[in-house]
Design a protein around this motif. Structure first.
Motif, PDB file in Angstrom:
ATOM      1  N   THR A  84      -0.491   0.807  13.599  1.00  0.00           N
ATOM      2  CA  THR A  84       0.374   0.896  12.429  1.00  0.00           C
ATOM      3  C   THR A  84       1.600   1.769  12.681  1.00  0.00           C
ATOM      4  OG1 THR A  84      -0.878   2.782  11.589  1.00  0.00           O
ATOM      5  CG2 THR A  84      -1.568   0.595  10.847  1.00  0.00           C
ATOM      6  N   ARG A 118      -5.383  -4.449   7.232  1.00  0.00           N
ATOM      7  CA  ARG A 118      -5.470  -5.908   7.186  1.00  0.00           C
ATOM      8  C   ARG A 118      -6.905  -6.347   7.383  1.00  0.00           C
ATOM      9  NH1 ARG A 118      -1.781  -8.132  11.955  1.00  0.00           N
ATOM     10  NH2 ARG A 118      -2.815 -10.126  11.561  1.00  0.00           N
ATOM     11  N   VAL A 167      -3.203  -8.757   4.148  1.00  0.00           N
ATOM     12  CA  VAL A 167      -2.723  -7.412   4.455  1.00  0.00           C
ATOM     13  C   VAL A 167      -2.656  -6.623   3.153  1.00  0.00           C
ATOM     14  CG1 VAL A 167      -0.272  -8.058   4.271  1.00  0.00           C
ATOM     15  CG2 VAL A 167      -0.943  -6.071   5.646  1.00  0.00           C
ATOM     16  N   CYS A 206       5.846  -8.826   1.190  1.00  0.00           N
ATOM     17  CA  CYS A 206       4.978  -8.990   2.340  1.00  0.00           C
ATOM     18  C   CYS A 206       5.699  -9.850   3.375  1.00  0.00           C
ATOM     19  CB  CYS A 206       3.701  -9.681   1.872  1.00  0.00           C
ATOM     20  SG  CYS A 206       2.620 -10.240   3.169  1.00  0.00           S
TER      21      CYS A 206
END
Length: 120
Positions: free
Chosen positions: A57, A71, A78, A95
């Protein structure tokens, strides 16, 4: 046809929490990186957080320590857990996903956006 559908936005007081979800549907081969962006009124769209297929991340400095991206690969979904929300987090959240279509070509897809409003 591939679609990203977001949910979970709303109105919350400063200091509160919200959890956004984004599910990919349709015919595709696989999903690569996924991300959340946001766009406040009169401002450019900005990257909030990204997550790779393996779970690595990255976050914008403005949300580090408050937001968590995750996710569920089995559900093609997600999430964005947002804690300690501030009025400046008010924006439409989008998103984004890099998806390999059934033609084995990568395309970038966007959700329709979900409004997050944080009151002071």
């Amino acid at each position: 046809q591939v679609q990203l559908v977001e949910s979970g936005g709303g109105l919350v007081q400063a200091g509160g929490s919200l959890r956004l979800s984004c599910a990919a549907s349709g015919n595709f081969f696989s999903i690569d990186a996924m991300a959340w962006y946001r766009q406040a009124p009169g401002k450019q769209r900005e990257l909030v957080a990204t997550i790779t297929t393996g779970g690595s991340t990255n976050y914008a400095d403005s949300v580090k320590g408050r937001f968590t991206i995750s996710r569920d690969n089995a559900r093609n979904t997600v999430y964005l857990q947002m804690n300690s929300l501030k009025p400046e987090d008010t924006a439409v959240y989008f998103c984004n996903a890099r998806i390999m279509t059934i033609s084995k070509i990568f395309h970038n897809y966007w959700g329709q956006g979900t409004q997050v409003t944080v009151s002071s």
